[in-house]
Structures are given as structure tokens and as C-alpha cells.
Scaffold this motif. Structure first.
Motif, PDB file in Angstrom:
ATOM      1  N   VAL A 258       6.216  24.895  31.285  1.00  0.00           N
ATOM      2  CA  VAL A 258       7.135  25.970  30.932  1.00  0.00           C
ATOM      3  C   VAL A 258       8.411  25.376  30.354  1.00  0.00           C
ATOM      4  N   GLY A 259       9.312  26.270  29.982  1.00  0.00           N
ATOM      5  CA  GLY A 259      10.589  25.826  29.435  1.00  0.00           C
ATOM      6  C   GLY A 259      10.464  25.508  27.958  1.00  0.00           C
ATOM      7  N   GLN A 260      11.466  24.845  27.450  1.00  0.00           N
ATOM      8  CA  GLN A 260      11.489  24.479  26.040  1.00  0.00           C
ATOM      9  C   GLN A 260      12.217  23.157  25.875  1.00  0.00           C
ATOM     10  N   PRO A 261      12.031  22.481  24.741  1.00  0.00           N
ATOM     11  CA  PRO A 261      12.703  21.186  24.558  1.00  0.00           C
ATOM     12  C   PRO A 261      14.207  21.357  24.407  1.00  0.00           C
ATOM     13  N   ALA A 262      14.923  20.276  24.691  1.00  0.00           N
ATOM     14  CA  ALA A 262      16.374  20.302  24.507  1.00  0.00           C
ATOM     15  C   ALA A 262      16.695  20.499  23.032  1.00  0.00           C
ATOM     16  N   PRO A 263      17.803  21.165  22.724  1.00  0.00           N
ATOM     17  CA  PRO A 263      18.160  21.370  21.308  1.00  0.00           C
ATOM     18  C   PRO A 263      18.289  20.045  20.566  1.00  0.00           C
ATOM     19  N   VAL A 264      17.945  20.067  19.295  1.00  0.00           N
ATOM     20  CA  VAL A 264      18.110  18.877  18.463  1.00  0.00           C
ATOM     21  C   VAL A 264      19.609  18.617  18.289  1.00  0.00           C
ATOM     22  N   PRO A 265      20.067  17.375  18.504  1.00  0.00           N
ATOM     23  CA  PRO A 265      21.498  17.079  18.365  1.00  0.00           C
ATOM     24  C   PRO A 265      22.036  17.512  17.001  1.00  0.00           C
ATOM     25  N   GLU A 266      23.224  18.058  17.016  1.00  0.00           N
ATOM     26  CA  GLU A 266      23.838  18.504  15.765  1.00  0.00           C
ATOM     27  C   GLU A 266      24.030  17.312  14.821  1.00  0.00           C
ATOM     28  N   GLY A 267      23.664  17.504  13.578  1.00  0.00           N
ATOM     29  CA  GLY A 267      23.802  16.427  12.596  1.00  0.00           C
ATOM     30  C   GLY A 267      22.735  15.359  12.703  1.00  0.00           C
ATOM     31  N   ALA A 268      21.636  15.649  13.437  1.00  0.00           N
ATOM     32  CA  ALA A 268      20.559  14.656  13.590  1.00  0.00           C
ATOM     33  C   ALA A 268      19.986  14.298  12.227  1.00  0.00           C
ATOM     34  N   LYS A 269      19.737  13.008  12.046  1.00  0.00           N
ATOM     35  CA  LYS A 269      19.259  12.504  10.762  1.00  0.00           C
ATOM     36  C   LYS A 269      17.776  12.782  10.576  1.00  0.00           C
ATOM     37  N   GLU A 270      17.401  13.169   9.361  1.00  0.00           N
ATOM     38  CA  GLU A 270      15.984  13.342   9.060  1.00  0.00           C
ATOM     39  C   GLU A 270      15.287  11.986   9.110  1.00  0.00           C
ATOM     40  N   LEU A 271      14.210  11.918   9.883  1.00  0.00           N
ATOM     41  CA  LEU A 271      13.532  10.636  10.071  1.00  0.00           C
ATOM     42  C   LEU A 271      12.272  10.529   9.215  1.00  0.00           C
ATOM     43  N   ILE A 272      11.510  11.609   9.146  1.00  0.00           N
ATOM     44  CA  ILE A 272      10.262  11.561   8.390  1.00  0.00           C
ATOM     45  C   ILE A 272      10.127  12.803   7.520  1.00  0.00           C
ATOM     46  N   ARG A 273       9.664  12.602   6.300  1.00  0.00           N
ATOM     47  CA  ARG A 273       9.404  13.719   5.388  1.00  0.00           C
ATOM     48  C   ARG A 273       8.180  13.390   4.540  1.00  0.00           C
ATOM     49  N   THR A 274       7.326  14.384   4.353  1.00  0.00           N
ATOM     50  CA  THR A 274       6.212  14.229   3.415  1.00  0.00           C
ATOM     51  C   THR A 274       6.352  15.279   2.316  1.00  0.00           C
ATOM     52  N   ASP A 275       5.861  14.930   1.144  1.00  0.00           N
ATOM     53  CA  ASP A 275       5.921  15.846   0.006  1.00  0.00           C
ATOM     54  C   ASP A 275       4.518  15.994  -0.578  1.00  0.00           C
ATOM     55  N   LYS A 276       3.901  17.160  -0.335  1.00  0.00           N
ATOM     56  CA  LYS A 276       2.558  17.450  -0.845  1.00  0.00           C
ATOM     57  C   LYS A 276       1.575  16.318  -0.527  1.00  0.00           C
ATOM     58  N   LEU A 277       1.598  15.924   0.727  1.00  0.00           N
ATOM     59  CA  LEU A 277       0.724  14.836   1.188  1.00  0.00           C
ATOM     60  C   LEU A 277      -0.735  15.290   1.141  1.00  0.00           C
ATOM     61  N   ARG A 278      -1.583  14.436   0.584  1.00  0.00           N
ATOM     62  CA  ARG A 278      -2.983  14.804   0.404  1.00  0.00           C
ATOM     63  C   ARG A 278      -3.883  13.653   0.842  1.00  0.00           C
ATOM     64  N   VAL A 279      -4.901  13.981   1.641  1.00  0.00           N
ATOM     65  CA  VAL A 279      -5.913  13.002   2.039  1.00  0.00           C
ATOM     66  C   VAL A 279      -7.278  13.594   1.718  1.00  0.00           C
ATOM     67  N   TRP A 280      -7.898  13.061   0.678  1.00  0.00           N
ATOM     68  CA  TRP A 280      -9.243  13.483   0.281  1.00  0.00           C
ATOM     69  C   TRP A 280     -10.189  12.296   0.435  1.00  0.00           C
ATOM     70  N   PHE A 281     -11.307  12.525   1.106  1.00  0.00           N
ATOM     71  CA  PHE A 281     -12.312  11.480   1.261  1.00  0.00           C
ATOM     72  C   PHE A 281     -13.453  11.728   0.268  1.00  0.00           C
ATOM     73  N   PRO A 282     -13.816  10.722  -0.526  1.00  0.00           N
ATOM     74  CA  PRO A 282     -14.879  10.925  -1.525  1.00  0.00           C
ATOM     75  C   PRO A 282     -16.245  11.085  -0.885  1.00  0.00           C
ATOM     76  N   ILE A 283     -17.060  11.971  -1.470  1.00  0.00           N
ATOM     77  CA  ILE A 283     -18.462  12.132  -1.082  1.00  0.00           C
ATOM     78  C   ILE A 283     -19.296  11.402  -2.127  1.00  0.00           C
ATOM     79  N   GLN A 284     -19.999  10.361  -1.682  1.00  0.00           N
ATOM     80  CA  GLN A 284     -20.747   9.512  -2.610  1.00  0.00           C
ATOM     81  C   GLN A 284     -22.244   9.703  -2.416  1.00  0.00           C
ATOM     82  N   ARG A 285     -22.968   9.751  -3.532  1.00  0.00           N
ATOM     83  CA  ARG A 285     -24.415   9.938  -3.480  1.00  0.00           C
ATOM     84  C   ARG A 285     -25.091   8.948  -4.418  1.00  0.00           C
ATOM     85  N   GLY A 286     -26.366   8.687  -4.127  1.00  0.00           N
ATOM     86  CA  GLY A 286     -27.180   7.890  -5.018  1.00  0.00           C
ATOM     87  C   GLY A 286     -26.992   6.392  -4.854  1.00  0.00           C
ATOM     88  N   PHE A 287     -27.819   5.634  -5.580  1.00  0.00           N
ATOM     89  CA  PHE A 287     -27.815   4.175  -5.490  1.00  0.00           C
ATOM     90  C   PHE A 287     -26.479   3.587  -5.931  1.00  0.00           C
TER      91      PHE A 287
END
Length: 527
Positions: A258-287
Motif C-alpha cells: 500500500v501507500g505510494q512512493p515519495a515525491p520526486v525531489p524538486e529539480g531532479a535531473k533527467e537520468l534516462i530518455r529514449t526517443d522512438k526506441l525500436r527493437v525488431w528481431f529478424p525472422i530468417q528462413r531457408g538455407f
């Protein structure tokens, strides 16, 4: 007459010249068409009791009392008789599918082996039965998964394969040890419904071991509450929930994150950001391995997390949650932008990334499979200090002792091996291993899924305290929406690789915008 009857069962182990009692005079019965739930904290003796029913504990265990299946005594029975019962008349679904499935064999081969051994099916008949089972347990496009190895499936998909293997031979008794641990809420509901249907249609007895009392309330006819190897309370489910008599039962019923996390400190620095992150795995067939398509595991995900902030990531198994986190940590290839602490880390070389690794740590879903069984607790926690050549001017043992105390472990146990700890303690070791490096970003991949409710509450409180103390950013992956609500400042909902909804966690829970999110919340009985 009961199909399974346990009377005055005792189980003891010899260790360090001493006898340790794991189970002390346990008695219960399972009738045909009945579901009996064994509940209790990690280390209470639930799994040991279940394994004792067909003598699966090995020679180190000393069993006493009586266990009868359909009138046949199991304790002391010849091994050839036990082999006929195991996996055929009495089947198991184990808690940790990654350690139960053979990593060297495909899913089809492992299912075929079970069906051929007990039913004599082979070829097209076996394949048809396998596809039927996989579709029953909710694996989409089952035919394309037959050639997959366990590591190529998500945690929830592996658990569904285990359930399919257990159901393959239509057992009289199904012993399910945390069978829905790794499943998201919608599939969990489907699996519980499936088990209920099979129990009714096959007149099967079900012994259900779980830490999730919400599941117990929905599925069990009778409840046995275990503590320290003993059953402290038993009775019909409705009576136990309405009027628990034992203080321990009342404690279990009141345990909830229960409960909730403590508030994010005011002025907290952005640590991680992704921009249109894409992970595609190829499907391979044949010899010539021609690429004929792609598995779109993650499709243009844009997220950002500040220091001291938690981003909850929810969605069905196979929706891309873990893949997104692994891509953020540069553990798998991806397209799109990944910015850590103001720097584009996608352009970094392997040697440059090595220095970054101590700032990015991960706590995995399976606390047993992620810890080396050949290393002591001290060696596991301190390994990263040596890898990153961190010199704090203090002894390694002092650092390990400090972080063990920080996560609620007794430093006097640092010489022990993982198998000597309960599930909750193993997860604390995994957290300590990450925290000893003082990271800035921690990926938490289902860190509470294998834990009973009381330990879940402790781990959630621990993670929130550590976040405040060290200003940690968390990527919190979970199918347990109660825990996500208690941990997360923001959240995203993923489906088939797409982010279908995002926003402040409180807003998403209060006012979901998509039908899929509403479906997840309804399956978890949240609003």
C-alpha cells in the motif's frame, strides 16, 4: 475416500551434524474435484510438503507419517511404483520454470517426451496434442513457438509451457506450486479458469500452493495455513477469510503493498530518455537465412525517468516490457535514441559502456536462477566490486556486511549458498548485489513476483527507502498492479510491442484511456 491423504507428515534434514525439522506433523486431504490451498510465508514448508507426496526430496530427507494416493502408500514405496505415479497420476507445476525446463531442448521436444513416455503418442498425433495444450494455456501462434528454446520465451510464456506439460497426461491430482507467479493478470485469470474447468471435467484434485490470497479466495474450496512447518489453521475458504482465528492468518490476510512512493525531489535531473526506441528481431528462413519479416518486440517507445523517480511498465507476457529495459541498458541492439545523463550512449563502444555498467543495474525476476549456486552470498554481492575495480578504502567484507544490513539480511549468513536461503532472502541478495555498486538506474524485472505477500510488502518498503536514500531511478516491470501502484510515479502500458498508454500512475489507475488498460485493471480487480 480422499484421492490424496496426508497424515502426521514429518520431514527432516541432516545439516552440520544436526537434524532440522522442515515439516512437523502435517495432516490434510484432497478429494476428487476439490481444490486445497497451502498458504504461508517463504520457508514455511509448503513446497517441501508437496514434494513429499511422491518422495521427490531425495535421500537427504527423512520422511515420517503417511501419504496415500488412491489408497497406495507413497512413503517408502519402491522407486518403480513412484515413477508410474509421478507425472502421470500426480503432476506438478513448479514455481521456477527456467530451472525446470531443459535449456538445451526445444519446447516441442520437451512436451513430446512427456506425452510419448506416458501416452505413447508420437509424430503427427503428438504434435496435434502439443498444439492443443499450448493454445489452451494461452500461447499465441503456438505452432511458431514449437522450435523455441526456453530462453527465447518470456517468463510468463515459460510458465505456461510448464502448465501444458503438467496437464498433458490428464492427472488425477495436480500439484501447482505458485503456477501463476510469472503470469500477467489477464492470463492469470485465464489459467485459473482453465484449471477450474479441468478440475470439474476430469474430476481432478488440485493442491494449490500460492502466496497470493486473492487467488486462494477465487479458486480454493479449503485452505491450510502453514507456519514454521506446521498447519496453524485449516477450514473452508469462506470461513477462513470471513473469520480467521489464528494471529498469523490475520497477518497474511492484512498483508498488501500500500501507500505510494515519495515525491520526486524538486529539480531532479533527467537520468534516462529514449526517443522512438525500436527493437525488431529478424525472422530468417531457408538455407541462406533470408529475412522474411520481423518480430516487432518494441515499436517506437519514448520514455523518460528522473533521478528519484519510478516508471512502472505493465502489460501481458511477451508485450515487450523486459526487451525495452534491456535495450535501455544496451544489453541488446536497438534503433532510436537512448540518452543517459545527457549523453547518447548508443554511440558508445563496448569499452566505454563497461564504465557505465556500474551506474545501471538489474534485479531479475527469478531470484534463484539469477544467483550462482556455486558462490556464497558474500561472493555474489561482492563480485561487481572486483569486476569494476572499485576501491573504497574499506574491506570487501565490511562493504558486504553493510549492504546486507541495508537490505535486511543478517551479515552472519554471508558464508551461505543461495539454496540455504528462502525465496524472499534470495531476492534481497539480488538487490544487495545491485546496490553495493551504488547505481543510479536500477531495472526491477518482476522483483516481487515470486514472493509471498508479507515479503512483498517488505521488499516494496525496502525499494522505496533505498530510492529516497540514494536518489535512484527505477524501471519497474511487473504484472502485479497493486505493487505497481505502490511503487510508481509514472507508468506505461505495453501491448504487442507498442506503448498503448502512458502518464502519471495515479491518473492511469483512476482514469484509463484505452480498453486494454481497463481490461488489465478489471482482471486485477482494481479501479
Amino acid at each position: 475416500m480422499s484421492i490424496l491423504e496426508v497424515k502426521d507428515l514429518t520431514v527432516s534434514f541432516r545439516q552440520d551434524g544436526k537434524t532440522h525439522m522442515a515439516v512437523k506433523g502435517v495432516s490434510f486431504s484432497v478429494d476428487r474435484g476439490e481444490t486445497v490451498a497451502l498458504v504461508g510465508e517463504s520457508g514455511s514448508g509448503k513446497s517441501v510438503t508437496a514434494l513429499s507426496t511422491v518422495s521427490l526430496l531425495g535421500e537427504a530427507a527423512q520422511l515420517g507419517g503417511s501419504v496415500t494416493y488412491d489408497g497406495q502408500q507413497m512413503i517408502g514405496a519402491p522407486e518403480r511404483d513412484l515413477r508410474k505415479v509421478r507425472g502421470n497420476d500426480i503432476s506438478f507445476i513448479f514455481q521456477e520454470p527456467m530451472t525446470s525446463l531443459n535449456p538445451l531442448h526445444t519446447i516441442e521436444k520437451q512436451l513430446t517426451e512427456s506425452i510419448a513416455l506416458h501416452q505413447g503418442l508420437a509424430g503427427d498425433a503428438a504434435r496435434a496434442r502439443i498444439l492443443e495444450l499450448l493454445e489452451k494455456v494461452g500461447i499465441r501462434d503456438a505452432e511458431s513457438r514449437l522450435g523455441a528454446y526456453p530462453h527465447q520465451l518470456s517468463g510468463g510464456q515459460r510458465q505456461r509451457v510448464m502448465i501444458a506439460m503438467a496437464l498433458a497426461n490428464k492427472p488425477d491430482i495436480l500439484i501447482a506450486d505458485e503456477p501463476t507467479t510469472a503470469l500477467d493478470v489477464t492470463i492469470q485469470a485465464q489459467i485459473l479458469e482453465l484449471l477450474a474447468e479441468l478440475k470439474a471435467s476430469e474430476d481432478m484434485g488440485l493442491l494449490f500452493i500460492t502466496h497470493d490470497l486473492g487467488i486462494v479466495k477465487r479458486i480454493a474450496d479449503k485452505v491450510c495455513v502453514m507456519k514454521d512447518g506446521e498447519i496453524v489453521e485449516t477450514g473452508p475458504t469462506a470461513e477462513i477469510f470471513a473469520n480467521p482465528q489464528h494471529p498469523y492468518t490475520r497477518k497474511l490476510l492484512s498483508a498488501r503493498a500500500v501507500g505510494q512512493p515519495a515525491p520526486v525531489p524538486e529539480g531532479a535531473k533527467e537520468l534516462i530518455r529514449t526517443d522512438k526506441l525500436r527493437v525488431w528481431f529478424p525472422i530468417q528462413r531457408g538455407f541462406f537465412k533470408k529475412v522474411v519479416g520481423h518480430v516487432k518486440a518494441v515499436n517506437e517507445a519514448t520514455i523518460n525517468v528522473r533521478a528519484g523517480e519510478t516508471l512502472g511498465i505493465v502489460g501481458e507476457s511477451g508485450s515487450g516490457k523486459t526487451t525495452l529495459a534491456l535495450a535501455v541498458m544496451r544489453l541488446i541492439g536497438s534503433d532510436g535514441g537512448i540518452n543517459f545523463d545527457g549523453q547518447d550512449v548508443r554511440k558508445w563502444s563496448t569499452s566505454e559502456l563497461r564504465a557505465l555498467r556500474k551506474d545501471m543495474q538489474i534485479v531479475f525476476q527469478d531470484p534463484f536462477g539469477s544467483l550462482s549456486p556455486r558462490m556464497t552470498c558474500e561472493q555474489i554481492i561482492s563480485e561487481g566490486l572486483g569486476v569494476h575495480r572499485i576501491d573504497t578504502g574499506r574491506s570487501t567484507r565490511d562493504l558486504v556486511a553493510e549492504v546486507m544490513e541495508e537490505v535486511g539480511l543478517d551479515p552472519a549468513t554471508m558464508h551461505r549458498y543461495p539454496h540455504e536461503f528462502s525465496g524472499g532472502q534470495r531476492q534481497r541478495i539480488a538487490i544487495a548485489r545491485a546496490m553495493v555498486l551504488r547505481p543510479r538506474l536500477v531495472v526491477l524485472d518482476e522483483p516481487t513476483s515470486a514472493l509471498d505477500m508479507t515479503v512483498q510488502v517488505q521488499i516494496v518498503d525496502l525499494l522505496r527507502d533505498l530510492q529516497v536514500k540514494y536518489g535512484l531511478a527505477y524501471l519497474f516491470i511487473s504484472h502485479d498492479l497493486n505493487v505497481v501502484r505502490a511503487m510508481s510515479h509514472k507508468m506505461i502500458v505495453m501491448r504487442h510491442g507498442d506503448v498503448v498508454e502512458s502518464g502519471l500512475a495515479a491518473d492511469v489507475f483512476a482514469n484509463p484511456q484505452t480498453d486494454y488498460t481497463r481490461e488489465l485493471l478489471a482482471a486485477a480487480e482494481l479501479s
